[in-house]
Structure formats: structure tokens, C-alpha cells
Design an enzyme around this catalytic site. Sequence first.
Site, PDB file in Angstrom:
ATOM      1  N   ASP A 196       0.858  -1.177   0.000  1.00  0.00           N
ATOM      2  CA  ASP A 196       0.000   0.000   0.000  1.00  0.00           C
ATOM      3  C   ASP A 196       0.894   1.227   0.000  1.00  0.00           C
ATOM      4  O   ASP A 196       1.694   1.416   0.900  1.00  0.00           O
ATOM      5  CB  ASP A 196      -0.903   0.000   1.238  1.00  0.00           C
ATOM      6  CG  ASP A 196      -1.821   1.218   1.250  1.00  0.00           C
ATOM      7  OD1 ASP A 196      -2.340   1.580   0.181  1.00  0.00           O
ATOM      8  OD2 ASP A 196      -1.996   1.810   2.334  1.00  0.00           O
ATOM      9  N   GLU A 280      -1.333  -1.039  -6.244  1.00  0.00           N
ATOM     10  CA  GLU A 280      -2.515  -0.409  -6.813  1.00  0.00           C
ATOM     11  C   GLU A 280      -2.124   0.304  -8.108  1.00  0.00           C
ATOM     12  O   GLU A 280      -1.043   0.867  -8.190  1.00  0.00           O
ATOM     13  CB  GLU A 280      -3.072   0.645  -5.844  1.00  0.00           C
ATOM     14  CG  GLU A 280      -3.657   0.046  -4.594  1.00  0.00           C
ATOM     15  CD  GLU A 280      -4.076   1.129  -3.622  1.00  0.00           C
ATOM     16  OE1 GLU A 280      -5.198   1.046  -3.122  1.00  0.00           O
ATOM     17  OE2 GLU A 280      -3.291   2.048  -3.371  1.00  0.00           O
ATOM     18  N   ASP A 376      -2.734   0.770   7.197  1.00  0.00           N
ATOM     19  CA  ASP A 376      -1.951   0.561   5.973  1.00  0.00           C
ATOM     20  C   ASP A 376      -1.706  -0.924   5.714  1.00  0.00           C
ATOM     21  O   ASP A 376      -1.745  -1.381   4.571  1.00  0.00           O
ATOM     22  CB  ASP A 376      -0.606   1.302   6.061  1.00  0.00           C
ATOM     23  CG  ASP A 376      -0.786   2.809   5.942  1.00  0.00           C
ATOM     24  OD1 ASP A 376      -1.842   3.223   5.433  1.00  0.00           O
ATOM     25  OD2 ASP A 376       0.115   3.550   6.352  1.00  0.00           O
TER      26      ASP A 376
END
Length: 408
Positions: A196, A280, A376
Site C-alpha cells: 500500500d 494499486e 496501511d
Amino acid sequence: MMLRKAVRYRLEPLPEQEHLLSRAVGCVRFVWNRALAVQKSYLDHQCGILSYVDMAKCLTTWRNGESFGFLSESPVHPQQWALKFLDRALKDAFDKSNPKRFPVFKKKGLHDSMRYPDPEQIKIDLRPQDADGRTQFPKIFLPRIGWVKFRKSCVIGGEIRNVTVSHSGGHWHVAIQTEKEVPDPVHPSTTAVGGDRGVANLLTLSDGTMFLPVTTYRDLQKRLAKEQKRLAHKVKFSANWKQQKAKITRLHQRIAEIRKTVLHQVSAAISKNHAVVVLEDLKVRNMTGSARGTAEESGRNIRQKAGLNKSILDQGWGMLKRMMGYKLQWTGGMLLLVDPAYTSQICPVCGVVDAGNRQTQAEFHCLHCGHEAHADVNAAQNILARGLTTSYEVASTAGHAGVVCFAA
Ligand SMILES: [Zn+2]
């Protein structure tokens, strides 16, 4: 697998070589700017753009003519390469599916560089000897410049494809791009990890590992602001002003170098330890875009967003993704990119998505089942889970075969 790598060395040109390099780079910039002006006037008259072949013919005319005859004193290949690069930039700008920024005129002192695209013309002597048989500095032969000394800080592995000479921070550098055929690597590890990318931490992994953010930019920001204020007080284009301007440029370049080094370390460590990394697919450009909004919908939280933007740029997310992609490819691993929607709000226990689940920057507390975790780490675990379940495909446009994108 074809392994492509680039190594960059500091050049140690003699004063007269430095003069030749400055001229050659200046000519490349001139060719780019002039060709861009020609293309722009064609576009203004609705005539489309000239092809690379037509532009190359123009270059020959310029080099042989009176007005721009000075171009012929510098190497031709880098000038042709500038035209090729411009041609590609124009085509990218008109690419309907994924338009890039329209090319701009180059300024002196900003990204001064030139490429020798033909490896046949480049020679490298790693152990030159003087008349008495003593070993000298390694040297590289650049057409029209001559044999230039360089500081060989690491090995050049593979066959040379092209060479780029650039000037930044008061020094000349040479980047040598190589390729070699190597057996397909098999990654020593079998683990998969989700990452992340955040503001508080540069990167948090699903196994709990945290990498601190690169704060160099903000640390040096104050100094930069101070130096910039000093610049504003100086008479523009005076000797003092130029000196101050050069100081600021060096500061910027130092910040960029440090950031790059940190990102190299982080991506190297992760790609060595894990065979599969899921990140991501953030559109960094969208996130770092204007926080001011449009006239109809004026942006809110401008201050906060400006701070966030700085953090994002600070940490070079796009750069990290790219580094992770090619390093995993080298080690036989794989980078998966997933849809970033709601990864910070999903509860991994009950599966409920709620914006209220993430109460602070650091805490995740599910409002439905009471599950608690580090926010996170939780997001990283959601990213990993999505990466392992979502079907994906190899992205051909990413430039790295090892980069895999999620299929929407
Ligand atoms: Zn829950």
C-alpha cells in the site's frame, strides 16, 4: 530472456572536449526546437505533420545551407535521433486512446542531452595504456568528440545498444544501454506480497514491513525556498542571478538523486524477497493534478491537497512502480496491478465496505464486526487478496513484459 540495462558514468572531458560537447548538445536542442516550430506551423495551417523522413531531409538542407551550417560541425546521428524522438512525441500527443503531453521547446540548461543511436560508432577502452605502458582511466570514443575519460563505477554487462550523453548539476554523464540474452530467471522465493503506497509510510507491505517516506524533499524544501527568495532579489540575468540559479538547479538535482537512490533500495529489497508483488494501479498524474478544481466546481481542501500532492511527488510513486516492474522481471518475479477502489475501507474479516472503517490515518476499525488492524497493513492485505483473485493480463504497452495489469 533479453536483459536490457543501462549504466551511467561520470565523464571527465578535457576543456576542449567539454566545449565540443556543449556545442553538440546545443545543436541537438536547436534541431528539436526548429523542427518543432516547423511542425507547429504545419499544424496551424491544418496541413497535418511532416513525416520523419521529410524532417530528416530538412535537416540535411539545414546542415548544407549557409544559415545553419554550424550544425554540420557536430555529429549528425544525435540530431537525427532528436527528430525521431520528436516524431514519436508528436504521434503520442495525437494518440486518441492515450494522449500524451504535446512536445515543448527545449530550454538551454534543462535536460541537455543527446543520444548516439548507433553502437557501431561507439568504442570503449577499459584499460588504455600510455606510452610507458601504464594503465590509464577508462575511455569512451564519441564521434566528433573523441576519446573521453570516464569514471567506471560498475561493470557494463552485455552488448551496447546506444549511448546518451547528458549534462546536469555541472557534470557530464554518459548512460550506456546494453542488452544480453540470459536464461529465464526463476525467482528463489515463492511468496506474494501486497503493497500500500501511502503518505505516512512510503510503502507498507501486507506482511507488516514498513518503508519510511522519502522526506528529503521537504527537509530541503526550506532551504530551497530560502535560495529561491534570494534569487528573486537579484537582477535577472546578472552574473549573481545566474550563479544563484545554478545553485538552485544543483539543489533540485541533489534531491532527485537521493529520492531515486531510496526508491532503488526499496524496490531491490522487495523484488529480491518476494516473487509476486501487488500494487494499486494509481493514476499518479491524476492524483497530483490541480487541487483548484474547475470554475463550476471550485476545489475544496486546497491546502491539504497541495500538501498531499507534494508528498506523492516526493515519494516518486510512478518511479517506484516502474522500478518494481523491471526488477521483478529480472529476478523472474511478477508485478500485478489492481484496481485501487476501496482498498482502505474493506474489512478483511466480514467483507463490509464502509468509509467509517478507517477512522484515522493509522487505524482500521470495522464498524460491523469490530476487527481492528493497522490501516496501511490492512489495505496492503486487501490489495494482495485482490491481486490473487482478480483475473489479469499482460500489459503490452507498459514497456516491460513483467508488468501485469488487472482486467477491469
Ligand atoms: Zn468487519
